[in-house]
Design a protein around this motif. Structure first.
Motif, PDB file in Angstrom:
ATOM      1  N   ASP A  67      33.780 -19.005 -33.914  1.00  0.00           N
ATOM      2  CA  ASP A  67      32.412 -19.423 -33.645  1.00  0.00           C
ATOM      3  C   ASP A  67      32.004 -19.019 -32.232  1.00  0.00           C
ATOM      4  N   ILE A  68      30.875 -19.549 -31.759  1.00  0.00           N
ATOM      5  CA  ILE A  68      30.331 -19.147 -30.463  1.00  0.00           C
ATOM      6  C   ILE A  68      31.265 -19.498 -29.310  1.00  0.00           C
ATOM      7  N   PHE A  69      31.966 -20.634 -29.419  1.00  0.00           N
ATOM      8  CA  PHE A  69      32.877 -21.044 -28.351  1.00  0.00           C
ATOM      9  C   PHE A  69      34.118 -20.162 -28.316  1.00  0.00           C
ATOM     10  N   SER A  70      34.688 -19.888 -29.487  1.00  0.00           N
ATOM     11  CA  SER A  70      35.893 -19.048 -29.521  1.00  0.00           C
ATOM     12  C   SER A  70      35.575 -17.625 -29.097  1.00  0.00           C
ATOM     13  N   PHE A  71      34.343 -17.162 -29.368  1.00  0.00           N
ATOM     14  CA  PHE A  71      33.951 -15.821 -28.928  1.00  0.00           C
ATOM     15  C   PHE A  71      33.961 -15.736 -27.403  1.00  0.00           C
ATOM     16  N   VAL A  72      33.304 -16.690 -26.742  1.00  0.00           N
ATOM     17  CA  VAL A  72      33.247 -16.667 -25.272  1.00  0.00           C
ATOM     18  C   VAL A  72      34.633 -16.892 -24.676  1.00  0.00           C
ATOM     19  N   ASP A  79      39.063 -21.155 -20.957  1.00  0.00           N
ATOM     20  CA  ASP A  79      39.316 -22.267 -21.867  1.00  0.00           C
ATOM     21  C   ASP A  79      38.007 -22.770 -22.478  1.00  0.00           C
ATOM     22  N   PHE A  80      38.126 -23.754 -23.363  1.00  0.00           N
ATOM     23  CA  PHE A  80      36.951 -24.253 -24.074  1.00  0.00           C
ATOM     24  C   PHE A  80      35.919 -24.851 -23.115  1.00  0.00           C
ATOM     25  N   TYR A  81      36.384 -25.594 -22.129  1.00  0.00           N
ATOM     26  CA  TYR A  81      35.490 -26.254 -21.192  1.00  0.00           C
ATOM     27  C   TYR A  81      34.610 -25.236 -20.453  1.00  0.00           C
ATOM     28  N   GLU A  82      35.262 -24.185 -19.927  1.00  0.00           N
ATOM     29  CA  GLU A  82      34.504 -23.174 -19.184  1.00  0.00           C
ATOM     30  C   GLU A  82      33.566 -22.408 -20.115  1.00  0.00           C
ATOM     31  N   ALA A  83      34.024 -22.126 -21.340  1.00  0.00           N
ATOM     32  CA  ALA A  83      33.179 -21.420 -22.306  1.00  0.00           C
ATOM     33  C   ALA A  83      31.923 -22.228 -22.617  1.00  0.00           C
ATOM     34  N   ALA A  84      32.098 -23.539 -22.814  1.00  0.00           N
ATOM     35  CA  ALA A  84      30.962 -24.405 -23.120  1.00  0.00           C
ATOM     36  C   ALA A  84      29.950 -24.418 -21.972  1.00  0.00           C
ATOM     37  N   LEU A  85      30.442 -24.452 -20.736  1.00  0.00           N
ATOM     38  CA  LEU A  85      29.545 -24.443 -19.578  1.00  0.00           C
ATOM     39  C   LEU A  85      28.791 -23.117 -19.472  1.00  0.00           C
ATOM     40  N   LYS A  86      29.468 -22.014 -19.757  1.00  0.00           N
ATOM     41  CA  LYS A  86      28.831 -20.704 -19.695  1.00  0.00           C
ATOM     42  C   LYS A  86      27.695 -20.611 -20.721  1.00  0.00           C
ATOM     43  N   ILE A  87      27.974 -21.091 -21.945  1.00  0.00           N
ATOM     44  CA  ILE A  87      26.955 -21.033 -23.006  1.00  0.00           C
ATOM     45  C   ILE A  87      25.793 -21.955 -22.667  1.00  0.00           C
ATOM     46  N   ALA A  88      26.112 -23.132 -22.149  1.00  0.00           N
ATOM     47  CA  ALA A  88      25.063 -24.075 -21.759  1.00  0.00           C
ATOM     48  C   ALA A  88      24.167 -23.486 -20.673  1.00  0.00           C
ATOM     49  N   ASN A  89      24.789 -22.758 -19.756  1.00  0.00           N
ATOM     50  CA  ASN A  89      24.028 -22.104 -18.682  1.00  0.00           C
ATOM     51  C   ASN A  89      23.102 -21.036 -19.248  1.00  0.00           C
TER      52      ASN A  89
END
Length: 595
Positions: A67-72, A79-89
């Motif tokens: 999904d979008i998180f695993s792609f980033v 890791d998941f935390y940093e990926a989530a912050l990048k997408i949120a940004n």
């Protein structure tokens, strides 16, 4: 600090996966889905599909999926935390956290600190006449100063850092770790002083470090970069990459040596340019560039150091790019900055120049390894050097491409002769026995030829009905990969048909009766899981291409055992190939058991 489940779902639904993927590679809408060249492996035909409705991606080539998180996470190596912050940004979505420790908030704190320091230095520059005069002499325009927030660090900046500490409740030690302060005998003082400041952004336009250029040799080395810290790893970042990847309709990327080389090119409208941050290019640099761009141009200074940097960069880049070019500047011009200013170069003239004055990076590295640029050379030494280089790549397909080109450029040995050297490693004494080895011809009289021909014809008859399958197959299988000449001709027609708007008309006119029978009556059509059948058949052909590698491994194992070297890695690779081939044989038995 953990992100709440509600925030995770909000982030997931706030932006389309295709929009995120498009920041790394060009995507194309196909029906209700999107497709692109896979960012996780090298390919020339798209096999990477995105489904925004399901929020999932899948590559039919390397099997990457998620999904979008695993792609980033995968593409940014985070890791998941940093990926989530990048997408949120990217989606401009606020993030809510569960209760946790303050330590987890440090990445955001660091970014805030560098953002404030950047603005402070930028304001300093506007008040410093000598720094502004230097930029004017280098013909750096105001819009570049503002876009890149160029700044000035002075001796009197310590009060600013004192206020910064109070605002964020920091101590000197933290600013020291971030490279903003230095330790003296009894006190701290600014890390950068009396220097022109070039802010360094990560790949999401967030400030994380600085580069500083002195205007006075009394203040140390010409260039000084921030020391590495939690968010700043020189080997992972490239100057201007965040802007370069925004060029959606561009396949080129130019690598130059330094900050001002980048700024000079951007100023004339060439935005697809990056520079390393005071280090040599790394594999990671080239890997992230290859996800977005297909053509690599190297433009280093025209001195001996620049030449060495060019060759070492090609050696790394060759694993990630099939199109590598080296831009040669005119005689008497030492760097791109001088070239642009003295020749009054503009965007159109520059693009024309690199088209007419670039040489193949592949040809350059082969020339270097085979000493083709030397008036006199030792043939044995040259080919020993070349073969060692090929084996260092650990990639038989890439080596095959280089061997073919070397045979053309040199002409001393044929492609088959160089392949024999590569396979046998008998490179210390190139003699008549090696030269006389001939290529094994495909023999229609072999007892297995009929079965192999049937398998190959069935496979082509299957993929010819599906354009996506043809596009995926062409990445891995060339016409001469087929043992039967009939299947090879059939496959060539399948590839050619992609160039016609009315494929059916072309095929009706061109196919033989035998080929048409395999096309219109494919034996694979009755199976429910067509995709799995295709993948397994494709794997069979890919593995057959690796049979030569298996032979090489067997020889390497024998040689290693004689020299009492560790063979565990070779044995593991051999076992993998053997088990893969066996699995495919068993699968074929299941396919044809009801035939």
């Amino acid at each position: 600090m953990r992100i709440t489940k509600e925030s995770i779902e909000k982030i997931r639904s706030s932006i389309n996966l295709s929009d995120v993927v498009s920041m790394y590679v060009k995507v194309q809408k196909v029906g209700s889905r999107f497709r692109a060249l896979c960012p996780f492996h090298n390919e020339k035909t798209p096999s990477f599909y995105i489904d925004d409705n399901k929020g999932l991606f899948h590559c039919f080539g390397c099997k990457a999926a998620g999904d979008i998180f695993s792609f980033v996470m995968k593409i940014e190596n985070c890791d998941f935390y940093e990926a989530a912050l990048k997408i949120a940004n990217l989606a401009n979505v606020s993030v809510e956290y569960e209760k946790g420790s303050f330590d987890d908030e440090k990445p955001d704190l660091i970014k805030n600190i560098f953002s404030e320091v950047t603005l402070f230095y930028n304001q300093n520059l506007k008040r410093n006449k000598s720094a502004l005069s230097y930029l004017q002499n280098r013909k750096i325009k105001d819009f570049i100063i503002e876009k890149y927030k160029l700044g000035w660090a002075s001796k009197s900046d310590l009060p600013f850092f004192d206020n910064l500490k109070k605002k964020y409740k920091l101590d000197n030690e933290i600013l020291f770790q971030l490279g903003l302060l230095k330790k003296g005998d009894n006190s701290f003082y600014p890390f950068f002083y009396e220097r022109l400041i070039i802010p360094i952004q990560n790949h999401y336009l967030e400030y994380v470090a600085f580069g500083g250029r002195t205007l006075n040799e009394e203040y140390g080395p010409k260039y000084l970069n921030s020391p590495e810290h939690q968010l700043f790893k020189k080997g992972n970042l490239l100057f201007n990459f965040a802007y370069a990847r925004m060029e959606k309709e561009n396949n080129k990327i130019i690598i130059v040596e330094g900050y001002f080389d980048v700024l000079s090119l951007v100023q004339i409208g060439i935005n697809y340019v990056v520079a390393p941050l005071g280090t040599a290019l790394t594999s990671y640099h080239l890997q992230i560039l290859s996800r977005k761009f297909s053509q690599l141009y190297l433009l280093f200074d025209m001195d001996e150091a620049g030449r060495k940097a060019t060759l070492s960069s090609i050696e790394i880049a060759i694993k990630f790019f099939s199109e590598i070019y080296v831009i040669n500047l005119p005689k008497g011009i030492k760097d791109i900055d001088q070239f642009i200013k003295e020749k009054n170069v503009e965007k159109e003239s520059f693009e024309k120049y690199i088209t007419e004055n670039s040489i193949s990076g592949i040809d350059l590295i082969i020339t270097n390894k085979l000493y083709l640029d030397k008036e006199k050379r030792d043939i044995n030494k040259a080919y020993k050097n070349f073969i060692y280089f090929l084996h260092s790549l650990n990639d038989n397909i890439l080596s095959s491409t280089l061997i073919k080109r070397a045979a053309y450029l040199d002409g001393t040995f044929s492609e088959d002769q160089i392949v024999n050297m590569y396979s046998s490693r008998k490179i210390n004494d190139i003699n008549d026995k090696i030269l006389e080895k001939s290529k094994v011809e495909k023999n229609p009289q072999d007892k297995n030829y009929g079965e192999i021909k049937k398998l190959e014809m069935e496979f082509v008859g299957f993929i010819i009905n599906n354009e996506d399958f043809i596009n995926i197959t062409r990445q891995y299988i060339k016409p001469d990969s087929f043992i039967s000449s009939e299947a090879s001709d059939f496959y060539k027609k399948a590839l050619t048909s992609l160039n016609y708007k009315d494929r059916n008309m072309f095929l009706r006119n061109e196919l033989t009766e035998e080929e048409a029978n395999y096309m219109y009556n494919p034996s694979i059509k009755d199976y429910k899981d067509i995709q799995s059948v295709f993948e397994d058949y494709l794997s069979f052909f890919k593995l057959r291409e690796l049979e030569k590698e298996l032979e090489i491994i067997n020889k390497e194992i024998k040689k290693a055992e004689l020299n009492k070297f560790n063979t565990s890695e070779l044995l593991e690779k051999k076992q993998f190939l053997i088990s893969s081939i066996q699995r495919l044989k068993e699968f074929r038995k299941k396919i044809y058991k009801n035939e």
